[in-house]
Scaffold this active site. Structure first.
Site, short mmCIF file in Angstrom:
data_model
loop_
_atom_site.label_atom_id
_atom_site.label_comp_id
_atom_site.label_asym_id
_atom_site.label_seq_id
_atom_site.Cartn_x
_atom_site.Cartn_y
_atom_site.Cartn_z
N GLY A 22 0.79 -1.23 0.00
CA GLY A 22 0.00 0.00 0.00
C GLY A 22 0.82 1.28 0.00
CE LYS A 23 6.52 0.69 -2.56
NZ LYS A 23 6.03 -0.69 -2.70
CE LYS A 45 6.49 2.71 -8.08
NZ LYS A 45 6.62 2.37 -6.65
CG ASP A 62 2.50 1.90 -8.05
OD1 ASP A 62 1.34 1.47 -7.92
OD2 ASP A 62 3.51 1.28 -7.67
#
Length: 201
Positions: A22-23, A45, A62
């Site tokens: 769950g980053k 990221k 993400d």
């Protein structure tokens, strides 16, 4: 760390006990909390695997999620993305990862925004290439660490070992976040209390 405390965080690096902990979800929550505090924010990221094709371009899901919060493009957030859902040093079949390029991206974001959140890949002890580990990227950006723990069976061991390694690698750990993905897990609070008791000593 409580969700209402997120807005008080400085720029930070977010890691986790393992993949799919769950980053990105927590990263988005931190970014939103900063925005509510009136701060200009950006997400970064540096490297991702398991990318998908969108309009003919390989992108990180993400990065797409982070972009919905910050308004950046996925490319601004994530300069290195690989299709294979594997550890980066395996997914990067052509050896394209470049730490210096990552640092240039990061410094640009840092100059343009009040807060920058950098999200890692997988867990803490992940190779980025045949020569580099994730910890070396964190050391290069010089950010304190927030650890996300997926509350499930086995999470106590994962959390304590990860925190121990972060401290051993001489990284500053701001705190940790309990993420309850499995809301039916009966022993969630007992696990959270046990982790807190050990990490807060």
């Amino acid at each position: 760390m409580l969700i209402e405390e997120f807005g008080q965080l400085p720029s930070c690096f977010i890691t986790a006990t393992d993949t799919d902990a769950g980053k990105t979800y927590m990263a988005c929550e931190i970014l939103k909390a900063w925005q509510k505090s009136g701060l200009s924010v950006a997400a970064f990221k540096p490297i991702a695997s398991g990318g998908i094709y969108q309009d003919g371009h390989l992108v990180s899901e993400d990065a797409l999620a982070l972009a919905t919060v910050t308004g950046q493009t996925p490319e601004q957030i994530n300069p290195f993305v690989y299709e294979k859902p594997a550890s980066p040093h395996i997914a990067d079949v052509h050896g394209t990862f470049d730490l210096e390029v990552c640092l240039q991206h990061y410094q640009h974001l840092l100059q343009q925004h009040d807060r920058v959140l950098v999200e890692g890949v997988g867990g803490w002890c992940v190779p980025l290439s045949s020569e580099l580990m994730l910890k070396e990227l964190v050391a290069a950006v010089q950010l304190p660490v927030v650890m996300v723990v997926n509350i499930k069976l086995g999470c106590i061991n994962h959390a304590l070992l990860t925190a121990q390694q972060i401290k051993r690698d001489q990284q500053s750990m701001l705190g940790w976040v309990a993420n309850r993905i499995d809301t039916e897990y009966a022993d969630a609070q007992a696990n959270i209390d046990t982790i807190a008791a050990h990490l807060n000593t």
